[in-house]
Write an enzyme that holds these catalytic residues in place. Structure first.
Site, PDB file in Angstrom:
ATOM      1  N   HIS A 215       2.549 -49.685 -47.154  1.00  0.00           N
ATOM      2  CA  HIS A 215       3.101 -50.766 -47.626  1.00  0.00           C
ATOM      3  C   HIS A 215       4.659 -50.711 -47.213  1.00  0.00           C
ATOM      4  CE1 HIS A 215       4.268 -53.906 -50.449  1.00  0.00           C
ATOM      5  NE2 HIS A 215       2.983 -54.098 -50.145  1.00  0.00           N
TER       6      HIS A 215
ATOM      7  N   ASP B 193      -4.830 -53.670 -51.605  1.00  0.00           N
ATOM      8  CA  ASP B 193      -6.204 -54.056 -50.954  1.00  0.00           C
ATOM      9  C   ASP B 193      -7.081 -53.116 -50.803  1.00  0.00           C
ATOM     10  OD1 ASP B 193      -5.408 -56.621 -50.948  1.00  0.00           O
ATOM     11  OD2 ASP B 193      -4.143 -56.575 -49.400  1.00  0.00           O
TER      12      ASP B 193
HETATM   13  N1  CMC Z   1      -2.511 -46.347 -40.689  1.00  0.00           N
HETATM   14  C1  CMC Z   1      -1.972 -45.633 -39.777  1.00  0.00           C
HETATM   15  N2  CMC Z   1      -0.885 -45.461 -39.600  1.00  0.00           N
HETATM   16  C2  CMC Z   1       0.067 -46.415 -39.946  1.00  0.00           C
HETATM   17  C3  CMC Z   1      -0.446 -47.250 -41.262  1.00  0.00           C
HETATM   18  C4  CMC Z   1      -2.038 -47.238 -41.297  1.00  0.00           C
HETATM   19  N3  CMC Z   1      -2.435 -48.234 -42.533  1.00  0.00           N
HETATM   20  N4  CMC Z   1       0.378 -47.874 -41.848  1.00  0.00           N
HETATM   21  C5  CMC Z   1       1.691 -47.419 -40.958  1.00  0.00           C
HETATM   22  N5  CMC Z   1       1.205 -46.384 -40.225  1.00  0.00           N
HETATM   23  C6  CMC Z   1       2.209 -45.812 -39.438  1.00  0.00           C
HETATM   24  C7  CMC Z   1       2.682 -46.449 -38.407  1.00  0.00           C
HETATM   25  O1  CMC Z   1       2.217 -46.247 -37.079  1.00  0.00           O
HETATM   26  C8  CMC Z   1       4.270 -45.933 -38.164  1.00  0.00           C
HETATM   27  O2  CMC Z   1       4.042 -44.716 -37.490  1.00  0.00           O
HETATM   28  P1  CMC Z   1       5.173 -44.057 -36.573  1.00  0.00           P
HETATM   29  O3  CMC Z   1       6.510 -44.178 -37.447  1.00  0.00           O
HETATM   30  O4  CMC Z   1       4.911 -42.958 -36.142  1.00  0.00           O
HETATM   31  O5  CMC Z   1       5.279 -45.100 -35.489  1.00  0.00           O
HETATM   32  C9  CMC Z   1       4.830 -45.730 -39.690  1.00  0.00           C
HETATM   33  O6  CMC Z   1       3.469 -45.365 -40.288  1.00  0.00           O
HETATM   34  C10 CMC Z   1       5.493 -46.723 -40.295  1.00  0.00           C
HETATM   35  O7  CMC Z   1       4.745 -47.972 -40.104  1.00  0.00           O
HETATM   36  P2  CMC Z   1       5.361 -49.347 -40.004  1.00  0.00           P
HETATM   37  O8  CMC Z   1       4.113 -50.270 -39.367  1.00  0.00           O
HETATM   38  O9  CMC Z   1       6.428 -49.230 -39.221  1.00  0.00           O
HETATM   39  O10 CMC Z   1       5.561 -49.954 -41.356  1.00  0.00           O
HETATM   40  P3  CMC Z   1       5.527 -51.359 -41.889  1.00  0.00           P
HETATM   41  O11 CMC Z   1       6.375 -51.260 -43.256  1.00  0.00           O
HETATM   42  O12 CMC Z   1       6.362 -52.260 -40.850  1.00  0.00           O
HETATM   43  O13 CMC Z   1       4.184 -51.846 -42.302  1.00  0.00           O
HETATM   44  C11 CMC Z   1       2.196 -52.317 -43.325  1.00  0.00           C
HETATM   45  C12 CMC Z   1       3.741 -51.757 -43.406  1.00  0.00           C
HETATM   46  C13 CMC Z   1       1.469 -52.576 -44.598  1.00  0.00           C
HETATM   47  C14 CMC Z   1       1.929 -53.631 -42.449  1.00  0.00           C
HETATM   48  C15 CMC Z   1       1.264 -51.067 -42.665  1.00  0.00           C
HETATM   49  O14 CMC Z   1       1.343 -50.155 -43.420  1.00  0.00           O
HETATM   50  C16 CMC Z   1      -0.281 -51.545 -42.173  1.00  0.00           C
HETATM   51  O15 CMC Z   1      -0.263 -51.892 -41.168  1.00  0.00           O
HETATM   52  N6  CMC Z   1      -1.079 -51.196 -43.139  1.00  0.00           N
HETATM   53  C17 CMC Z   1      -2.508 -51.508 -42.999  1.00  0.00           C
HETATM   54  C18 CMC Z   1      -2.547 -52.934 -43.356  1.00  0.00           C
HETATM   55  C19 CMC Z   1      -2.710 -53.101 -44.794  1.00  0.00           C
HETATM   56  O16 CMC Z   1      -3.275 -52.432 -45.677  1.00  0.00           O
HETATM   57  N7  CMC Z   1      -1.970 -54.291 -45.296  1.00  0.00           N
HETATM   58  C20 CMC Z   1      -1.927 -54.573 -46.890  1.00  0.00           C
HETATM   59  C21 CMC Z   1      -0.520 -54.555 -47.276  1.00  0.00           C
HETATM   60  S1  CMC Z   1      -0.590 -54.655 -49.015  1.00  0.00           S
HETATM   61  C22 CMC Z   1      -1.003 -55.927 -49.450  1.00  0.00           C
HETATM   62  C23 CMC Z   1       0.006 -57.183 -48.980  1.00  0.00           C
HETATM   63  O17 CMC Z   1       1.011 -57.013 -48.797  1.00  0.00           O
HETATM   64  O18 CMC Z   1      -0.636 -58.351 -48.560  1.00  0.00           O
END
Ligand code: CMC
Length: 427
Positions: A306, A363
């Protein structure tokens, strides 16, 4: 604590006020930055940028705290119903009985949808994704309710708010029923707000509808947990679209589209599809854990991570408990839930997930409940939208009442500098 922050650049010093929120969050007010220094800030994804001051929702991602108007999400999920929470979010206080009953009556009085809207519903193919349909229908409402487009007073706002709260569930139910080949239904004015949503969705034409209290309680809770989440992607979209003074329905339609994406509200559908895929592939959770960690593999563990929660998502805790209860009460044994539990356990112990503070989000478990309630996978994000509606409305209303300026970020241009035009034959 200093009430100013100093920026030093090229030997010059500039002071900017520091503002403090009611929960002691600090922010540097850079409104005069460009005028004073000629510079702007750059922050892709707005990870450090506050777009507004807001009194609606407080969340502390490190401590796992979420409160609507000061009330904890845990207490609201346990003691309030969705309509009370909607009123609280939109108007700032919990309603007394008279206020709540008037609010509900005003919503019910607006719950009819122009019959011509059915023609639009009919024009969509059955294969259309319900999020695309519902975003279009919400936008189409503008055409059928022109008086709700240009709101200039609080009274106009109130009318637009009760209209959308009345009509949106009807459109959700119609979208669902059309897809399932069922006749469209208007529900029953004598039922509670959420109970009526269930009836509008699930009533069969040849039998009386009976509410299952377990299902009602679970849906009410899910809607409350999704009702607001401060300046997330869809809410920021609603606020920024609304800041141009386009009407409420058009602003909401942009929010619904933003919610659809798998990194946001679309994650609940993506989680279930992922769990079903793992199940169909033999249930090997370790294989998918490895894929999630492999930087050359685009696979992500959906439902994990998140932008703001870096400890745990308080909504996920409540939902996990609710999922256990609903499946237990309805006597459902779901292999998908078992895979979810194994994945959760493995991820919480895995160094990759620990280092990046990736925890199950709201989710991860909501899809399992929706599935148990008989809601098809492609309707999950629509159910999220139904829950988020009061939050979007509250944020839009606050933005308009605060007289916020039109949202218009700047950029740092990295393209070609000035060059002469070359005629096509010479390129
Ligand atoms: N699985 C594997 N690796 C992950 C995941 C995941 N679900 N989420 C983040 N990472 C890794 C990412 O690859 C990165 O690694 P590194 O530092 O080595 O490059 C690190 O964790 C940080 O991730 P980020 O993408 O920079 O973090 P963010 O804050 O930009 O993204 C997020 C947050 C929710 C988009 C992301 O965690 C994600 O894609 N999660 C899966 C989708 C999901 O469940 N979304 C629902 C969010 S809650 C409900 C809502 O808000 O609607």
């Amino acid at each position: 604590m200093s009430d100013k922050a100093t920026l030093e650049y090229n030997g010059n010093k500039y002071d900017f006020p520091v503002i403090k929120g009611t929960e002691d969050e600090l922010a540097i007010d850079i409104k005069s930055l460009r005028t004073e220094t000629g510079m702007i800030t750059i922050d892709p994804g707005y990870k450090n940028t506050g777009s507004c001051e807001s009194a609606i929702t407080f969340l502390d991602g490190e401590k796992g705290i979420l409160r609507y108007r000061g009330y904890s999400i845990e207490e609201l999920a346990e003691k309030a119903d969705f309509l009370e929470v909607a009123y609280l979010l939109i108007f700032g206080e919990l309603p007394n009985e008279t206020q709540l009953s008037k609010f509900h009556s005003d919503i019910k009085a607006q719950s009819l949808v122009d019959e011509d809207m059915r023609k639009i519903v009919d024009a969509f193919p059955k294969s259309a994704h319900p999020m695309g349909v519902i975003a279009s229908l919400t936008s189409a409402l503008t055409a059928f309710n022109p008086s709700s487009v240009n709101v200039t007073s609080e009274e106009d706002m109130y009318k637009a708010i009760v209209k959308i709260l009345g009509k949106f569930p009807v459109l959700v139910a119609w979208t669902f029923r059309k897809k399932n080949g069922l006749p469209l239904d208007y529900g029953d004015k004598n039922l509670g707000y959420v109970e009526n949503i269930l009836k509008m969705m699930f009533k069969q034409p040849n039998e009386e509808y009976k509410t299952n209290p377990i299902v009602l309680n679970a849906l009410d809770k899910l809607l409350i947990l999704h009702a607001d989440h401060e300046q997330n992607c869809s809410t920021s979209t609603v606020r920024i679209a609304g800041s141009s003074h386009v009407g409420l329905f058009a602003s909401l339609s942009t929010g619904i589209s933003a919610l659809w994406g798998p990194l946001h509200g679309g994650a609940n559908q993506a989680v279930l599809e992922m769990l079903e895929g793992i199940n169909a592939d033999g249930g090997d959770s370790k294989k998918y854990m490895a894929k999630a960690k492999d930087k050359d593999d685009p696979f992500r563990l959906m439902g994990f991570g998140h932008r703001v929660y870096k400890n745990f998502d308080p909504r996920a805790k409540i939902i996990k408990k609710a999922a256990d209860e609903v499946l237990g009460d309805l006597g459902i044994k779901d292999p998908i839930l078992e895979i979810a539990q194994i994945l959760e356990k493995e991820a919480l112990l895995d160094q990759y997930f620990v280092d990046r503070k990736l925890y199950p989000n709201v989710d991860f478990y909501s899809g399992i409940i929706y599935r148990a309630l008989g809601i098809p996978t492609d309707m999950f994000t629509v159910m999220f939208a139904l829950g988020r509606l009061p939050g979007w409305i509250a944020q839009w209303r606050e933005m308009r009442l605060n007289g916020e300026p039109i949202g218009r970020p700047r950029q740092v241009y990295m393209g070609e500098t000035s060059r002469p035009f070359v005629p096509v034959e010479k390129r």
